[in-house]
Design an enzyme around this catalytic site. Structure first.
Site, PDB file in Angstrom:
ATOM      1  N   TYR A  15      57.669  63.210  49.538  1.00 15.62           N
ATOM      2  CA  TYR A  15      57.145  62.466  48.471  1.00 15.62           C
ATOM      3  C   TYR A  15      55.705  61.847  49.044  1.00 15.62           C
ATOM      4  CZ  TYR A  15      61.855  62.354  46.997  1.00 15.62           C
ATOM      5  OH  TYR A  15      63.333  62.725  46.785  1.00 15.62           O
ATOM      6  N   HIS A  20      54.274  59.948  42.001  1.00 21.52           N
ATOM      7  CA  HIS A  20      55.164  58.906  41.771  1.00 21.52           C
ATOM      8  C   HIS A  20      55.103  57.897  42.982  1.00 21.52           C
ATOM      9  CE1 HIS A  20      58.253  57.472  39.254  1.00 21.52           C
ATOM     10  NE2 HIS A  20      59.342  57.822  40.069  1.00 21.52           N
ATOM     11  N   ASN A  66      64.746  53.814  42.194  1.00 16.05           N
ATOM     12  CA  ASN A  66      65.595  53.292  40.985  1.00 16.05           C
ATOM     13  C   ASN A  66      66.290  52.063  41.656  1.00 16.05           C
ATOM     14  OD1 ASN A  66      65.185  55.786  39.917  1.00 16.05           O
ATOM     15  ND2 ASN A  66      67.304  56.572  40.281  1.00 16.05           N
ATOM     16  N   ASN A 112      61.907  54.140  36.115  1.00 14.88           N
ATOM     17  CA  ASN A 112      62.878  53.707  36.912  1.00 14.88           C
ATOM     18  C   ASN A 112      62.497  52.279  37.702  1.00 14.88           C
ATOM     19  OD1 ASN A 112      64.492  55.007  35.300  1.00 14.88           O
ATOM     20  ND2 ASN A 112      64.570  56.824  36.618  1.00 14.88           N
TER      21      ASN A 112
END
Length: 186
Positions: A15, A20, A66, A112
């Site tokens: 990631y 994001h 989240n 989220n």
């Protein structure tokens, strides 16, 4: 005066350079420029730094996006930082790449990480710095887009963009939300 500055992202090398993870990238760039580093602590990578008489406490939650609210609430309590001194740094697909938007409050807008923070803070208003990542994706491809890496042309511009976001964070801490908004919102 203490500030809690939380960059949102997902942990793991897969990631690291994704859209994001813009929140993590901003804090990593700020740390590299000013010579402080992050350590693994409870629920997050954290760092402390003094700037112009202010105590800045940086958090990169390790809870995945989240559940980011858990780390925010924990460090607000742990460091005794009021919600008005909290700034969340996050990606925003509704802003074009290169645009920043600092706001004293707002809705999660489908994000989220912000939804999680809203839940644990019982919808108390908190400041956020939205880092535009654009929305150049076709219908049904939003997840692939936000979890995808920046294309080469944006990677070239990314350092300057991250620098501006870092400057906006420091302005929030030293000048206050209103002046920082005037100087950095585009």
């Amino acid at each position: 005066m203490k500030f809690l500055l939380v960059g949102l992202g997902n942990i793991g090398p897969e990631y690291a350079l994704t859209r994001h993870n813009a929140g993590f990238m901003v804090l990593d760039r700020l740390a590299a420029q000013h010579g402080f580093s992050f350590s693994m602590t409870r629920l997050a990578y954290t760092a402390k730094w003094q700037h112009k008489g202010k105590q800045l406490f940086f958090v990169k939650p390790t809870t995945y996006m989240n559940l980011s609210g858990r780390a925010v609430l924990y460090y607000m309590k742990q460091e005794n930082i009021p919600v008005e001194n909290v700034l969340i740094i996050t990606d925003d697909k509704d802003l074009p790449f290169g645009k920043l938007r600092l706001k004293p409050k707002g809705s999660p807008g489908g994000h989220n990480g912000l939804k999680s923070i809203d839940e644990v803070l019982n919808n108390q208003p908190y400041a956020r710095l939205r880092v535009g990542i654009g929305n150049d994706f076709s219908k049904g491809k939003q997840v692939d887009f936000v979890l995808g890496e920046f294309p080469e042309d944006e990677m070239i511009q990314l350092p300057d963009y991250l620098d501006r976001a870092g400057e906006a964070i420091l302005a929030f801490c030293t000048m206050g939300i209103q002046m920082a908004m005037n100087n950095y919102n585009q």
